[in-house]
Design a protein around this motif. Structure first.
Motif, mmCIF file in Angstrom:
data_model
loop_
_atom_site.group_PDB
_atom_site.id
_atom_site.type_symbol
_atom_site.label_atom_id
_atom_site.label_comp_id
_atom_site.label_asym_id
_atom_site.label_seq_id
_atom_site.Cartn_x
_atom_site.Cartn_y
_atom_site.Cartn_z
ATOM 1 N N TYR A 63 0.829 -1.213 0.000
ATOM 2 C CA TYR A 63 0.000 0.000 0.000
ATOM 3 C C TYR A 63 0.862 1.261 0.000
ATOM 4 N N GLY A 64 2.041 1.175 0.591
ATOM 5 C CA GLY A 64 2.986 2.296 0.499
ATOM 6 C C GLY A 64 3.394 2.556 -0.936
ATOM 7 N N GLY A 65 3.536 1.501 -1.716
ATOM 8 C CA GLY A 65 3.842 1.651 -3.135
ATOM 9 C C GLY A 65 2.702 2.313 -3.889
ATOM 10 N N LEU A 66 1.479 1.916 -3.587
ATOM 11 C CA LEU A 66 0.317 2.533 -4.230
ATOM 12 C C LEU A 66 0.221 4.011 -3.855
ATOM 13 N N ALA A 67 0.428 4.306 -2.580
ATOM 14 C CA ALA A 67 0.398 5.705 -2.137
ATOM 15 C C ALA A 67 1.514 6.508 -2.797
ATOM 16 N N THR A 68 2.669 5.895 -2.983
ATOM 17 C CA THR A 68 3.785 6.570 -3.647
ATOM 18 C C THR A 68 3.441 6.899 -5.095
ATOM 19 N N THR A 73 2.160 11.233 -8.799
ATOM 20 C CA THR A 73 1.226 11.791 -9.779
ATOM 21 C C THR A 73 0.710 13.147 -9.289
ATOM 22 N N ALA A 74 0.387 13.235 -8.015
ATOM 23 C CA ALA A 74 -0.188 14.465 -7.449
ATOM 24 C C ALA A 74 0.787 15.637 -7.452
ATOM 25 N N VAL A 75 2.079 15.377 -7.313
ATOM 26 C CA VAL A 75 3.036 16.484 -7.260
ATOM 27 C C VAL A 75 3.517 16.915 -8.651
ATOM 28 N N PHE A 76 3.082 16.221 -9.687
ATOM 29 C CA PHE A 76 3.493 16.579 -11.046
ATOM 30 C C PHE A 76 3.176 18.036 -11.393
ATOM 31 N N PRO A 77 2.009 18.577 -11.037
ATOM 32 C CA PRO A 77 1.745 19.987 -11.352
ATOM 33 C C PRO A 77 2.771 20.956 -10.746
ATOM 34 N N ALA A 78 3.335 20.631 -9.600
ATOM 35 C CA ALA A 78 4.377 21.489 -9.015
ATOM 36 C C ALA A 78 5.631 21.471 -9.890
ATOM 37 N N ASN A 79 5.953 20.325 -10.475
ATOM 38 C CA ASN A 79 7.105 20.254 -11.374
ATOM 39 C C ASN A 79 6.860 21.062 -12.644
ATOM 40 N N VAL A 80 5.635 21.018 -13.144
ATOM 41 C CA VAL A 80 5.271 21.833 -14.305
ATOM 42 C C VAL A 80 5.382 23.312 -13.943
ATOM 43 N N GLU A 81 4.904 23.672 -12.762
ATOM 44 C CA GLU A 81 4.980 25.069 -12.308
ATOM 45 C C GLU A 81 6.424 25.533 -12.198
ATOM 46 N N PRO A 104 9.622 14.263 -17.484
ATOM 47 C CA PRO A 104 9.511 12.850 -17.870
ATOM 48 C C PRO A 104 10.078 11.904 -16.813
ATOM 49 N N LEU A 105 10.970 12.402 -15.954
ATOM 50 C CA LEU A 105 11.509 11.538 -14.896
ATOM 51 C C LEU A 105 10.459 11.193 -13.846
ATOM 52 N N GLN A 106 9.364 11.922 -13.840
ATOM 53 C CA GLN A 106 8.286 11.600 -12.900
ATOM 54 C C GLN A 106 7.673 10.239 -13.222
ATOM 55 N N LEU A 107 7.681 9.859 -14.495
ATOM 56 C CA LEU A 107 7.089 8.576 -14.893
ATOM 57 C C LEU A 107 7.768 7.372 -14.238
ATOM 58 N N PRO A 108 9.116 7.281 -14.224
ATOM 59 C CA PRO A 108 9.717 6.142 -13.530
ATOM 60 C C PRO A 108 9.444 6.150 -12.022
ATOM 61 N N LEU A 109 9.271 7.326 -11.444
ATOM 62 C CA LEU A 109 8.949 7.396 -10.009
ATOM 63 C C LEU A 109 7.538 6.858 -9.763
ATOM 64 N N ILE A 110 6.610 7.225 -10.623
ATOM 65 C CA ILE A 110 5.252 6.688 -10.520
ATOM 66 C C ILE A 110 5.284 5.174 -10.717
ATOM 67 N N TRP A 111 6.021 4.744 -11.735
ATOM 68 C CA TRP A 111 6.109 3.317 -12.038
ATOM 69 C C TRP A 111 6.746 2.539 -10.883
ATOM 70 N N SER A 112 7.718 3.119 -10.210
ATOM 71 C CA SER A 112 8.364 2.439 -9.081
ATOM 72 C C SER A 112 7.366 2.161 -7.965
#
Length: 122
Positions: A63-68, A73-81, A104-112
């Motif tokens: 569940y920690g992985g799911l929350a991660t 995903t939720a912090v992606f808008p801050a990276n765009v900002e 694009p590096l956010q994708l491997p973090l989401i995938w992890s």
């Protein structure tokens, strides 16, 4: 990769409390409330995700992985900002490469996180 994510989330979570200003500055202005509240909330979330993924209990770890995955995903808008702000500020090409490279590096973090969630039960 799980250990890397634990270290990354734990370190970033601590930084949200030790040096919150950089995080405050990239909270999208469209969000209601104070930027500091979002900084602290995301810091708590990162520390919680790190702790859950480090937990020896498999169910908590998964569940920690799911929350991660959700948090990344939720912090992606801050990276765009951040990329938007650095572009407007006229940062040099090296800085813009960092800002836009994070997107694009956010994708491997989401995938992890997702991989920990989907890991086979033992």
């Amino acid at each position: 990769m799980r250990r890397f994510m634990i270290a990354l989330l734990g370190g970033a979570g601590v930084l949200h409390f030790l040096k919150p200003e950089p995080f405050d500055s990239i909270v999208p202005a469209a969000l209601p409330g104070s930027a500091r509240a979002y900084t602290y909330a995301s810091g708590v979330a990162e520390l919680g995700c790190a702790a859950a993924m480090a937990c020896p209990d498999e169910k908590v770890r998964r569940y920690g992985g799911l929350a991660t995955a959700a948090l990344m995903t939720a912090v992606f808008p801050a990276n765009v900002e951040m990329a938007r702000q650095w572009t407007r500020a006229g940062k040099g090409p090296g800085w813009l490469a960092v800002a836009y490279g994070r997107l694009p590096l956010q994708l491997p973090l989401i995938w992890s996180g997702w991989s920990v969630w989907r890991s086979p039960r033992r």
